[in-house]
Design an enzyme around this catalytic site. Sequence first.
Site, PDB file in Angstrom:
ATOM      1  N   THR A 271      26.128   9.166 -24.844  1.00 31.17           N
ATOM      2  CA  THR A 271      26.849  10.211 -25.572  1.00 31.17           C
ATOM      3  C   THR A 271      27.754  11.004 -24.633  1.00 31.17           C
ATOM      4  O   THR A 271      27.580  10.995 -23.417  1.00 31.17           O
ATOM      5  CB  THR A 271      25.874  11.167 -26.286  1.00 31.17           C
ATOM      6  OG1 THR A 271      25.058  11.830 -25.313  1.00 31.17           O
ATOM      7  CG2 THR A 271      24.994  10.418 -27.271  1.00 31.17           C
ATOM      8  N   ASP A 272      28.716  11.676 -25.223  1.00 28.82           N
ATOM      9  CA  ASP A 272      29.643  12.483 -24.438  1.00 28.82           C
ATOM     10  C   ASP A 272      29.271  13.965 -24.554  1.00 28.82           C
ATOM     11  O   ASP A 272      28.238  14.311 -25.129  1.00 28.82           O
ATOM     12  CB  ASP A 272      31.086  12.221 -24.881  1.00 28.82           C
ATOM     13  CG  ASP A 272      31.352  12.580 -26.338  1.00 28.82           C
ATOM     14  OD1 ASP A 272      30.554  13.326 -26.949  1.00 28.82           O
ATOM     15  OD2 ASP A 272      32.367  12.102 -26.877  1.00 28.82           O
ATOM     16  N   GLN A 273      30.116  14.829 -24.038  1.00 27.87           N
ATOM     17  CA  GLN A 273      29.840  16.265 -24.035  1.00 27.87           C
ATOM     18  C   GLN A 273      29.708  16.833 -25.442  1.00 27.87           C
ATOM     19  O   GLN A 273      29.053  17.840 -25.655  1.00 27.87           O
ATOM     20  CB  GLN A 273      30.936  16.994 -23.259  1.00 27.87           C
ATOM     21  CG  GLN A 273      30.624  18.450 -23.003  1.00 27.87           C
ATOM     22  CD  GLN A 273      31.649  19.089 -22.087  1.00 27.87           C
ATOM     23  OE1 GLN A 273      32.665  18.483 -21.763  1.00 27.87           O
ATOM     24  NE2 GLN A 273      31.381  20.319 -21.689  1.00 27.87           N
TER      25      GLN A 273
ATOM     26  N   VAL B 244      28.191  12.965 -29.181  1.00 28.24           N
ATOM     27  CA  VAL B 244      28.391  11.749 -29.981  1.00 28.24           C
ATOM     28  C   VAL B 244      28.550  10.552 -29.048  1.00 28.24           C
ATOM     29  O   VAL B 244      28.862  10.709 -27.866  1.00 28.24           O
ATOM     30  CB  VAL B 244      29.611  11.869 -30.931  1.00 28.24           C
ATOM     31  CG1 VAL B 244      29.451  13.037 -31.891  1.00 28.24           C
ATOM     32  CG2 VAL B 244      30.907  12.009 -30.160  1.00 28.24           C
TER      33      VAL B 244
END
Length: 133
Positions: free
Chosen positions: A13-15, A18
């Site tokens: 996931t990203d910041q 998601v």
Amino acid sequence: MVEARLRVIYGDTDQMGVVYHANYFRYFELSRIEYLHSRGGSYRELERDGLMLPIVEATAAYKSPARYEDVLLIRPRVSEVKRVSLAFTYEVFREGGPDTPLCTGRTVHACVNREGKPSRLPDAIVRLLQATP
């Protein structure tokens, strides 16, 4: 129908929490491997025979975000087989969610020999790709 299943790990996931967009291509690869295994084949066997299937084109359309710990179902399908290339399409769903894809994609693969020269797809591979599991 072949279906690969995976649980999204935190590192995917990203910041924003998601699944990072590029990770869908890893998920597509996982489903291609499952597709071949479901038919009794493997990339390893193909490479042992001196052939490789590098990706020459890849696309993805993101419809809705997948998040940490979602269980994803990736459904691959061979959409095209030519003399020296083939294409897969993919649909990614959230397990237990609506039957609408979170992401769809397509990869096109060239068949090449160890020297990187185009090579005809062996008849056995074509039959394996088109076989019903």
